[in-house]
Scaffold this motif. Structure first.
Motif, PDB file in Angstrom:
ATOM      1  N   UNK A 165       0.839  -1.201   0.000  1.00 45.13           N
ATOM      2  CA  UNK A 165       0.000   0.000   0.000  1.00 45.13           C
ATOM      3  C   UNK A 165       0.873   1.250   0.000  1.00 45.13           C
ATOM      4  N   UNK A 166       1.928   1.265   0.804  1.00 48.92           N
ATOM      5  CA  UNK A 166       2.814   2.431   0.855  1.00 48.92           C
ATOM      6  C   UNK A 166       3.542   2.639  -0.471  1.00 48.92           C
ATOM      7  N   UNK A 167       3.829   1.544  -1.188  1.00 56.89           N
ATOM      8  CA  UNK A 167       4.501   1.635  -2.490  1.00 56.89           C
ATOM      9  C   UNK A 167       3.504   1.818  -3.636  1.00 56.89           C
ATOM     10  N   UNK A 168       2.198   1.930  -3.292  1.00 52.73           N
ATOM     11  CA  UNK A 168       1.125   2.119  -4.279  1.00 52.73           C
ATOM     12  C   UNK A 168       1.061   0.995  -5.307  1.00 52.73           C
ATOM     13  N   UNK A 169       1.332  -0.227  -4.878  1.00 53.32           N
ATOM     14  CA  UNK A 169       1.239  -1.385  -5.766  1.00 53.32           C
ATOM     15  C   UNK A 169      -0.224  -1.743  -5.990  1.00 53.32           C
ATOM     16  N   UNK A 170      -0.514  -2.342  -7.122  1.00 60.79           N
ATOM     17  CA  UNK A 170      -1.871  -2.803  -7.419  1.00 60.79           C
ATOM     18  C   UNK A 170      -2.114  -4.209  -6.881  1.00 60.79           C
ATOM     19  N   UNK A 171      -1.085  -5.058  -6.964  1.00 60.07           N
ATOM     20  CA  UNK A 171      -1.217  -6.465  -6.567  1.00 60.07           C
ATOM     21  C   UNK A 171      -0.057  -6.829  -5.650  1.00 60.07           C
ATOM     22  N   UNK A 172      -0.351  -7.619  -4.627  1.00 61.29           N
ATOM     23  CA  UNK A 172       0.687  -8.134  -3.731  1.00 61.29           C
ATOM     24  C   UNK A 172       0.526  -9.653  -3.651  1.00 61.29           C
ATOM     25  N   UNK A 173       1.659 -10.357  -3.662  1.00 62.08           N
ATOM     26  CA  UNK A 173       1.652 -11.821  -3.598  1.00 62.08           C
ATOM     27  C   UNK A 173       2.219 -12.263  -2.258  1.00 62.08           C
ATOM     28  N   UNK A 174       1.494 -13.161  -1.587  1.00 60.39           N
ATOM     29  CA  UNK A 174       1.834 -13.583  -0.226  1.00 60.39           C
ATOM     30  C   UNK A 174       1.799 -15.106  -0.162  1.00 60.39           C
ATOM     31  N   UNK A 175       2.751 -15.736   0.541  1.00 56.82           N
ATOM     32  CA  UNK A 175       2.672 -17.189   0.739  1.00 56.82           C
ATOM     33  C   UNK A 175       1.373 -17.566   1.465  1.00 56.82           C
ATOM     34  N   UNK A 176       0.800 -18.679   1.094  1.00 58.33           N
ATOM     35  CA  UNK A 176      -0.534 -19.046   1.539  1.00 58.33           C
ATOM     36  C   UNK A 176      -0.527 -19.911   2.793  1.00 58.33           C
TER      37      UNK A 176
ATOM     38  N   UNK B 145      -2.767 -13.958  -4.202  1.00 60.29           N
ATOM     39  CA  UNK B 145      -2.576 -12.694  -4.905  1.00 60.29           C
ATOM     40  C   UNK B 145      -3.737 -11.787  -4.519  1.00 60.29           C
ATOM     41  N   UNK B 146      -3.401 -10.618  -3.998  1.00 60.93           N
ATOM     42  CA  UNK B 146      -4.412  -9.679  -3.526  1.00 60.93           C
ATOM     43  C   UNK B 146      -4.343  -8.408  -4.360  1.00 60.93           C
ATOM     44  N   UNK B 147      -5.482  -8.019  -4.938  1.00 60.45           N
ATOM     45  CA  UNK B 147      -5.586  -6.754  -5.664  1.00 60.45           C
ATOM     46  C   UNK B 147      -6.036  -5.691  -4.658  1.00 60.45           C
ATOM     47  N   UNK B 148      -5.170  -4.705  -4.421  1.00 61.74           N
ATOM     48  CA  UNK B 148      -5.454  -3.675  -3.430  1.00 61.74           C
ATOM     49  C   UNK B 148      -6.430  -2.642  -3.979  1.00 61.74           C
ATOM     50  N   UNK B 149      -7.163  -2.009  -3.078  1.00 59.20           N
ATOM     51  CA  UNK B 149      -8.219  -1.080  -3.472  1.00 59.20           C
ATOM     52  C   UNK B 149      -7.801   0.363  -3.154  1.00 59.20           C
ATOM     53  N   UNK B 150      -7.943   1.229  -4.153  1.00 60.61           N
ATOM     54  CA  UNK B 150      -7.646   2.654  -4.007  1.00 60.61           C
ATOM     55  C   UNK B 150      -8.832   3.469  -4.499  1.00 60.61           C
ATOM     56  N   UNK B 151      -8.973   4.697  -3.997  1.00 59.40           N
ATOM     57  CA  UNK B 151     -10.020   5.600  -4.486  1.00 59.40           C
ATOM     58  C   UNK B 151      -9.697   5.963  -5.936  1.00 59.40           C
ATOM     59  N   UNK B 152     -10.680   5.932  -6.842  1.00 57.86           N
ATOM     60  CA  UNK B 152     -10.386   6.144  -8.266  1.00 57.86           C
ATOM     61  C   UNK B 152      -9.831   7.529  -8.600  1.00 57.86           C
TER      62      UNK B 152
END
Length: 132
Positions: A17-28, A60-67
């Motif tokens: 979120x701080x790096x303004x990424x759209x998608x983050x991948x995390x071990x499950x 894989x999580x798609x982060x949400x931002x205000x448009x």
């Protein structure tokens, strides 16, 4: 290797979120999948996808931002219970986040759920994290 997988999960999402990424991948893991489902249900993330490998798999999580303003939907993601100091709460004294505007995620005997769901079912458990 990290000793607290939930803290690692929250830190990866915070850093993305701080790096303004759209998608983050995390071990499950199963608990991370449940936390991700809660974040999706409460509208903090856009979407998620579970990918299964032979060994562990990933989320894989798609982060949400205000448009327009590009402000992230998650203002703060904070770990409550940790391996050195576990935080437990009963069904009556579950913590409220921002007077009910935020969500605390609880691990109960009936599974991982939000504080509001746990209050309705009158079950307590370990307070994993706060999200707002």
């Amino acid at each position: 290797m990290y000793s607290d997988p939930i803290s690692d999960y929250l830190t990866r999402v915070r850093n993305a979120i701080m790096a303004r990424k759209r998608v983050v991948e995390i071990p499950s893991s199963n608990i991370k999948k449940e936390i991700t489902k809660i974040l999706m249900d409460k509208g903090y993330i856009l979407n998620y996808k579970f990918e299964e490998n032979e060994i562990q798999g990933s989320i894989k999580i798609a982060l949400k931002y205000h448009p327009v303003t590009k402000i992230p939907a998650i203002k703060k993601l904070e770990r409550a219970s940790r391996p050195g100091l576990r935080q437990y709460a009963g069904g009556k004294e579950l913590p409220r986040v921002l007077n009910g505007l935020g969500v605390s995620i609880i691990s109960t005997s009936q599974g991982v759920m939000t504080d509001k769901e746990a209050r309705v079912q009158n079950v307590g458990g370990e307070v994993l994290c706060y999200v707002y």
